[in-house]
Write a protein that holds these residues in place. Structure first.
Motif, PDB file in Angstrom:
ATOM      1  N   GLN A   1       3.756 -20.273 -53.163  1.00 20.92           N
ATOM      2  CA  GLN A   1       4.683 -19.168 -52.945  1.00 20.92           C
ATOM      3  C   GLN A   1       4.479 -18.617 -51.538  1.00 20.92           C
ATOM      4  N   ILE A   2       5.556 -18.633 -50.758  1.00 23.65           N
ATOM      5  CA  ILE A   2       5.511 -18.134 -49.389  1.00 23.65           C
ATOM      6  C   ILE A   2       6.314 -16.844 -49.343  1.00 23.65           C
ATOM      7  N   PRO A   3       5.635 -15.711 -49.174  1.00 28.94           N
ATOM      8  CA  PRO A   3       6.346 -14.433 -49.175  1.00 28.94           C
ATOM      9  C   PRO A   3       7.270 -14.302 -47.965  1.00 28.94           C
ATOM     10  N   ARG A   4       8.239 -13.424 -48.097  1.00 21.92           N
ATOM     11  CA  ARG A   4       9.208 -13.210 -47.027  1.00 21.92           C
ATOM     12  C   ARG A   4       8.485 -12.804 -45.743  1.00 21.92           C
ATOM     13  N   GLN A   5       8.854 -13.455 -44.656  1.00 19.75           N
ATOM     14  CA  GLN A   5       8.236 -13.178 -43.364  1.00 19.75           C
ATOM     15  C   GLN A   5       9.160 -13.608 -42.243  1.00 19.75           C
TER      16      GLN A   5
ATOM     17  N   GLY B   1      18.033 -10.334 -32.593  1.00 20.45           N
ATOM     18  CA  GLY B   1      17.889 -10.385 -34.041  1.00 20.45           C
ATOM     19  C   GLY B   1      16.650 -11.175 -34.426  1.00 20.45           C
ATOM     20  N   THR B   2      16.389 -11.241 -35.721  1.00 20.39           N
ATOM     21  CA  THR B   2      15.248 -11.995 -36.239  1.00 20.39           C
ATOM     22  C   THR B   2      15.702 -12.846 -37.424  1.00 20.39           C
ATOM     23  N   VAL B   3      14.898 -13.854 -37.736  1.00 13.61           N
ATOM     24  CA  VAL B   3      15.164 -14.711 -38.891  1.00 13.61           C
ATOM     25  C   VAL B   3      13.995 -14.588 -39.856  1.00 13.61           C
ATOM     26  N   SER B   4      14.286 -14.294 -41.119  1.00 17.88           N
ATOM     27  CA  SER B   4      13.254 -14.222 -42.150  1.00 17.88           C
ATOM     28  C   SER B   4      13.316 -15.462 -43.031  1.00 17.88           C
ATOM     29  N   TYR B   5      12.171 -15.762 -43.633  1.00 16.86           N
ATOM     30  CA  TYR B   5      12.040 -16.998 -44.426  1.00 16.86           C
ATOM     31  C   TYR B   5      11.135 -16.739 -45.611  1.00 16.86           C
ATOM     32  N   GLN B   6      11.515 -17.266 -46.767  1.00 18.05           N
ATOM     33  CA  GLN B   6      10.646 -17.243 -47.937  1.00 18.05           C
ATOM     34  C   GLN B   6      10.936 -18.479 -48.789  1.00 18.05           C
ATOM     35  N   ALA B   7       9.931 -18.923 -49.537  1.00 18.70           N
ATOM     36  CA  ALA B   7      10.113 -20.152 -50.304  1.00 18.70           C
ATOM     37  C   ALA B   7       9.133 -20.199 -51.469  1.00 18.70           C
TER      38      ALA B   7
ATOM     39  N   GLN C   1      14.383 -22.054 -51.476  1.00 20.26           N
ATOM     40  CA  GLN C   1      14.191 -21.545 -50.121  1.00 20.26           C
ATOM     41  C   GLN C   1      15.323 -20.587 -49.751  1.00 20.26           C
ATOM     42  N   HIS C   2      14.970 -19.530 -49.011  1.00 23.59           N
ATOM     43  CA  HIS C   2      15.945 -18.513 -48.611  1.00 23.59           C
ATOM     44  C   HIS C   2      15.642 -18.058 -47.188  1.00 23.59           C
ATOM     45  N   ARG C   3      16.690 -18.016 -46.356  1.00 21.26           N
ATOM     46  CA  ARG C   3      16.555 -17.529 -44.972  1.00 21.26           C
ATOM     47  C   ARG C   3      17.698 -16.560 -44.669  1.00 21.26           C
ATOM     48  N   GLU C   4      17.366 -15.553 -43.876  1.00 20.11           N
ATOM     49  CA  GLU C   4      18.380 -14.588 -43.453  1.00 20.11           C
ATOM     50  C   GLU C   4      18.271 -14.318 -41.957  1.00 20.11           C
ATOM     51  N   LEU C   5      19.409 -14.120 -41.348  1.00 20.49           N
ATOM     52  CA  LEU C   5      19.498 -13.680 -39.958  1.00 20.49           C
ATOM     53  C   LEU C   5      19.743 -12.172 -39.975  1.00 20.49           C
ATOM     54  N   ALA C   6      18.855 -11.415 -39.341  1.00 20.24           N
ATOM     55  CA  ALA C   6      18.995  -9.960 -39.292  1.00 20.24           C
ATOM     56  C   ALA C   6      19.313  -9.544 -37.852  1.00 20.24           C
ATOM     57  N   PRO C   7      20.595  -9.350 -37.517  1.00 17.79           N
ATOM     58  CA  PRO C   7      20.960  -8.917 -36.168  1.00 17.79           C
ATOM     59  C   PRO C   7      20.648  -7.437 -35.974  1.00 17.79           C
ATOM     60  N   ASP C   8      20.570  -7.012 -34.720  1.00 15.25           N
ATOM     61  CA  ASP C   8      20.299  -5.595 -34.478  1.00 15.25           C
ATOM     62  C   ASP C   8      21.530  -4.733 -34.710  1.00 15.25           C
ATOM     63  N   VAL C   9      22.656  -5.387 -34.984  1.00 10.55           N
ATOM     64  CA  VAL C   9      23.884  -4.668 -35.316  1.00 10.55           C
ATOM     65  C   VAL C   9      24.498  -5.324 -36.553  1.00 10.55           C
ATOM     66  N   GLY C  10      24.739  -4.546 -37.594  1.00  7.70           N
ATOM     67  CA  GLY C  10      25.358  -5.098 -38.789  1.00  7.70           C
ATOM     68  C   GLY C  10      24.350  -5.510 -39.849  1.00  7.70           C
ATOM     69  N   ALA C  11      24.876  -5.996 -40.954  1.00  3.94           N
ATOM     70  CA  ALA C  11      24.058  -6.365 -42.115  1.00  3.94           C
ATOM     71  C   ALA C  11      23.441  -7.752 -41.940  1.00  3.94           C
ATOM     72  N   PRO C  12      22.317  -8.003 -42.635  1.00  3.85           N
ATOM     73  CA  PRO C  12      21.719  -9.348 -42.605  1.00  3.85           C
ATOM     74  C   PRO C  12      22.674 -10.401 -43.142  1.00  3.85           C
ATOM     75  N   ILE C  13      22.542 -11.622 -42.634  1.00  2.00           N
ATOM     76  CA  ILE C  13      23.428 -12.722 -43.019  1.00  2.00           C
ATOM     77  C   ILE C  13      22.571 -13.840 -43.610  1.00  2.00           C
ATOM     78  N   VAL C  14      22.893 -14.270 -44.819  1.00  2.00           N
ATOM     79  CA  VAL C  14      22.175 -15.392 -45.433  1.00  2.00           C
ATOM     80  C   VAL C  14      22.570 -16.678 -44.704  1.00  2.00           C
ATOM     81  N   ILE C  15      21.599 -17.352 -44.112  1.00  2.00           N
ATOM     82  CA  ILE C  15      21.901 -18.590 -43.388  1.00  2.00           C
ATOM     83  C   ILE C  15      21.386 -19.829 -44.125  1.00  2.00           C
ATOM     84  N   PHE C  16      20.581 -19.622 -45.149  1.00  6.94           N
ATOM     85  CA  PHE C  16      20.178 -20.757 -45.986  1.00  6.94           C
ATOM     86  C   PHE C  16      19.705 -20.239 -47.332  1.00  6.94           C
ATOM     87  N   ASP C  17      20.212 -20.847 -48.392  1.00 10.29           N
ATOM     88  CA  ASP C  17      19.769 -20.527 -49.735  1.00 10.29           C
ATOM     89  C   ASP C  17      20.040 -21.751 -50.612  1.00 10.29           C
ATOM     90  N   ALA C  18      18.970 -22.341 -51.138  1.00 15.01           N
ATOM     91  CA  ALA C  18      19.144 -23.566 -51.920  1.00 15.01           C
ATOM     92  C   ALA C  18      18.010 -23.726 -52.914  1.00 15.01           C
TER      93      ALA C  18
END
Length: 342
Positions: free
Chosen positions: A202-206, A229-235, A255-272
């Motif tokens: 288990q890889i916590p969100r980071q 922005g930043t990209v978070s990852y957990q698996a 696996q789940h990844r999100e792009l968190a821009p400094d403007v607007g809501a986070p965007i899911v860029i990978f989920d499978a």
């Protein structure tokens, strides 16, 4: 005389069986608990019926496009052993190391469009299955970019577990974080008709590092008003391992990844939720089942059979020899002369 010869022969055969049993159990089979140098592993495919991912492509008018898509994904891993490179190794790696060229290809299942390509070169210990230090190891995830030796340092388990896998925690390689992280033993479980050990990592969100050019490209298409922005990852990875051979016979990766821009809501860029497909399940099952049967036969049943046979032959032979000696002993021994008196 004939009975004595037969007994001695049977006793000798019994001792020989006992020696063979010991050699099988403690010398021959342990020496064979290693991956053959000429092994060509079957292709492995994991798939998700529905996944969210980023797809980059060139539109008909020649302009690039990066967009979040939803479709099935199929990720295939092919392994091509480098027999010559393995034969040329020296020092501690001689005869104990595999060199594998590994190719990954991820595609959409609906259109067969390519999503990702990567390749690696890795050295693995033939007994433990873990990565070993080798100056030729490399990894590339960019099309046309050569796999440059020394640009990665693989560690832990990747494609194999040890012969005689134990109920303990192993270090398992994470390709996103480029490091080996704990893979914990959970339970014994029957999986696809085989007794297995279930492990989970288990890889916590980071937050994960991303090269500036790739991050800028994502932001430009998915969050054009953002400046950074930043990209978070957990698996979570769950593996089912056949313990005699160390073969991974079941695999699941969420696996789940999100792009968190400094403007607007986070965007899911990978989920499978990726798992072995049916063809892979059948292939790894058959290979593990054959290996398990052979190891148990040679490591337990054959020595046990030789041990029992050896004891029976030795005992029968001993009884025959002893009985033969009794037959040749006079019925009464000569009496000793009385001692002189006075």
């Amino acid at each position: 005389m004939k009975r004595r010869i037969t007994g001695a022969t049977l006793f000798g055969l019994g001792v020989l069986c006992l020696l063979l049993a010991g050699a099988l159990a403690w010398i021959i089979v342990p020496s064979q608990r290693k991956v053959p140098l000429d092994l060509i592993p079957p292709d492995v495919v994991v798939q998700a019926d529905s996944a969210t991912f980023v797809q980059a492509k060139v539109l008909p008018d020649g302009s690039p496009q990066i967009a979040v898509q939803t479709a099935g994904l199929r990720s295939a891993t092919g392994i091509k052993p480098d027999f010559q490179e393995a034969a040329d190794l020296s020092g501690d790696l001689t005869d104990d190391t595999l060199i594998w060229n590994v190719y990954h290809a991820t595609d959409r299942t609906d259109t067969a469009e390519p999503i990702n390509r990567s390749e690696s070169r890795i050295a693995l210990d033939r007994v433990s299955g873990a990565a070993v230090d080798w100056d030729g190891q490399c990894h590339s995830e960019s099309a046309g970019e050569p796999c440059a030796a020394g640009n990665v340092h693989f560690a832990g388990q990747l494609y194999l577990f040890p012969f005689g896998t134990e109920k303990t925690t192993y270090q398992y390689w994470d390709s996103t974080l480029h490091s080996a992280l704990p893979m914990e033993y959970q339970a014994e479980e029957n999986f696809n008709g085989l007794p297995t050990y279930r492990f989970q990592q288990q890889i916590p969100r980071q937050t994960v590092e991303m090269d500036p050019a790739s991050l800028s490209g994502l932001l430009g298409f998915l969050a054009p008003d953002a400046t950074t922005g930043t990209v978070s990852y957990q698996a979570t990875r769950t593996l089912w391992v056949e313990p005699e051979t160390g073969a991974i016979v079941g695999y699941r990766e969420q696996q789940h990844r999100e792009l968190a821009p400094d403007v607007g809501a986070p965007i899911v860029i990978f989920d499978a939720d990726l798992q072995y497909d049916e063809a892979t399940l059948n292939a790894v099952h058959d290979e593990a089942a054959d290996g398990r049967t052979l190891l148990i036969l040679l490591g337990f049943w054959a020595p046990l059979g030789l041990l029992v046979l050896g004891l029976v032959l030795a005992i029968v032979g001993f009884v025959l020899v002893r009985g033969s000696k009794k037959e040749h002993t006079p019925a009464h021994a000569a009496e000793s002369e009385p001692a002189p008196v006075g």
